[in-house]
Design a protein around this motif. Sequence first.
Motif, PDB file in Angstrom:
ATOM      1  N   LYS A   3       0.837  -1.196   0.000  1.00  0.00           N
ATOM      2  CA  LYS A   3       0.000   0.000   0.000  1.00  0.00           C
ATOM      3  C   LYS A   3       0.873   1.248   0.000  1.00  0.00           C
ATOM      4  O   LYS A   3       1.891   1.306   0.680  1.00  0.00           O
ATOM      5  CB  LYS A   3      -0.894  -0.026   1.239  1.00  0.00           C
ATOM      6  CG  LYS A   3      -1.968   1.024   1.244  1.00  0.00           C
ATOM      7  CD  LYS A   3      -2.867   0.852   2.447  1.00  0.00           C
ATOM      8  CE  LYS A   3      -3.908   1.948   2.475  1.00  0.00           C
ATOM      9  NZ  LYS A   3      -4.777   1.833   3.632  1.00  0.00           N
ATOM     10  N   LYS A   4       0.451   2.242  -0.768  1.00  0.00           N
ATOM     11  CA  LYS A   4       1.192   3.496  -0.879  1.00  0.00           C
ATOM     12  C   LYS A   4       1.166   4.244   0.451  1.00  0.00           C
ATOM     13  O   LYS A   4       0.144   4.274   1.134  1.00  0.00           O
ATOM     14  CB  LYS A   4       0.543   4.357  -1.964  1.00  0.00           C
ATOM     15  CG  LYS A   4       1.232   5.654  -2.210  1.00  0.00           C
ATOM     16  CD  LYS A   4       0.506   6.441  -3.293  1.00  0.00           C
ATOM     17  CE  LYS A   4       1.110   7.815  -3.428  1.00  0.00           C
ATOM     18  NZ  LYS A   4       0.355   8.643  -4.361  1.00  0.00           N
ATOM     19  N   ILE A   5       2.299   4.847   0.815  1.00  0.00           N
ATOM     20  CA  ILE A   5       2.375   5.674   2.015  1.00  0.00           C
ATOM     21  C   ILE A   5       1.962   7.083   1.616  1.00  0.00           C
ATOM     22  O   ILE A   5       2.597   7.710   0.768  1.00  0.00           O
ATOM     23  CB  ILE A   5       3.813   5.706   2.602  1.00  0.00           C
ATOM     24  CG1 ILE A   5       4.301   4.302   2.925  1.00  0.00           C
ATOM     25  CG2 ILE A   5       3.883   6.606   3.833  1.00  0.00           C
ATOM     26  CD1 ILE A   5       3.564   3.607   4.033  1.00  0.00           C
ATOM     27  N   LYS A  37      12.003   5.785  -0.570  1.00  0.00           N
ATOM     28  CA  LYS A  37      11.383   4.474  -0.767  1.00  0.00           C
ATOM     29  C   LYS A  37      10.392   4.238   0.377  1.00  0.00           C
ATOM     30  O   LYS A  37      10.424   4.929   1.392  1.00  0.00           O
ATOM     31  CB  LYS A  37      12.451   3.374  -0.755  1.00  0.00           C
ATOM     32  CG  LYS A  37      13.535   3.557  -1.776  1.00  0.00           C
ATOM     33  CD  LYS A  37      13.052   3.142  -3.132  1.00  0.00           C
ATOM     34  CE  LYS A  37      14.221   3.158  -4.104  1.00  0.00           C
ATOM     35  NZ  LYS A  37      13.811   3.385  -5.442  1.00  0.00           N
ATOM     36  N   ARG A  38       9.537   3.257   0.222  1.00  0.00           N
ATOM     37  CA  ARG A  38       8.497   2.957   1.209  1.00  0.00           C
ATOM     38  C   ARG A  38       9.028   2.830   2.645  1.00  0.00           C
ATOM     39  O   ARG A  38       8.479   3.442   3.550  1.00  0.00           O
ATOM     40  CB  ARG A  38       7.729   1.706   0.789  1.00  0.00           C
ATOM     41  CG  ARG A  38       6.634   1.323   1.751  1.00  0.00           C
ATOM     42  CD  ARG A  38       5.871   0.093   1.257  1.00  0.00           C
ATOM     43  NE  ARG A  38       5.067  -0.491   2.293  1.00  0.00           N
ATOM     44  CZ  ARG A  38       3.939  -0.007   2.748  1.00  0.00           C
ATOM     45  NH1 ARG A  38       3.470   1.113   2.267  1.00  0.00           N
ATOM     46  NH2 ARG A  38       3.270  -0.622   3.699  1.00  0.00           N
ATOM     47  N   PRO A  39      10.104   2.063   2.900  1.00  0.00           N
ATOM     48  CA  PRO A  39      10.592   1.943   4.286  1.00  0.00           C
ATOM     49  C   PRO A  39      11.016   3.286   4.885  1.00  0.00           C
ATOM     50  O   PRO A  39      10.757   3.563   6.059  1.00  0.00           O
ATOM     51  CB  PRO A  39      11.787   0.990   4.181  1.00  0.00           C
ATOM     52  CG  PRO A  39      11.560   0.226   2.925  1.00  0.00           C
ATOM     53  CD  PRO A  39      10.842   1.168   1.997  1.00  0.00           C
ATOM     54  N   GLU A  40      11.651   4.126   4.058  1.00  0.00           N
ATOM     55  CA  GLU A  40      12.067   5.451   4.529  1.00  0.00           C
ATOM     56  C   GLU A  40      10.844   6.299   4.869  1.00  0.00           C
ATOM     57  O   GLU A  40      10.831   7.023   5.865  1.00  0.00           O
ATOM     58  CB  GLU A  40      12.882   6.171   3.459  1.00  0.00           C
ATOM     59  CG  GLU A  40      14.232   5.572   3.175  1.00  0.00           C
ATOM     60  CD  GLU A  40      14.887   6.258   1.992  1.00  0.00           C
ATOM     61  OE1 GLU A  40      15.773   7.096   2.247  1.00  0.00           O
ATOM     62  OE2 GLU A  40      14.496   5.975   0.848  1.00  0.00           O
ATOM     63  N   LYS A  41       9.820   6.226   4.028  1.00  0.00           N
ATOM     64  CA  LYS A  41       8.605   6.992   4.266  1.00  0.00           C
ATOM     65  C   LYS A  41       7.926   6.547   5.561  1.00  0.00           C
ATOM     66  O   LYS A  41       7.454   7.383   6.342  1.00  0.00           O
ATOM     67  CB  LYS A  41       7.635   6.862   3.096  1.00  0.00           C
ATOM     68  CG  LYS A  41       8.072   7.634   1.874  1.00  0.00           C
ATOM     69  CD  LYS A  41       7.058   7.517   0.754  1.00  0.00           C
ATOM     70  CE  LYS A  41       7.472   8.357  -0.436  1.00  0.00           C
ATOM     71  NZ  LYS A  41       6.483   8.302  -1.524  1.00  0.00           N
TER      72      LYS A  41
END
Length: 58
Positions: A3-5, A37-41
Amino acid sequence: MAKKIENPCVSICQLSGGLCVGCGRTVEEIRQWKAMKRPEKMKTVKRADERLKKISRD
């Protein structure tokens, strides 16, 4: 697919000491958001939330 952050911006863009009082992100985090990237967000959103909680306690 993950899922998009969503961007944590709440359209209260006021900086105080390098920190947005609306979303809790630093100026650098705001600048880098689209490139993250997703984890950073996910980490950024968590840190921003913790900052906002600390601000509201002070």
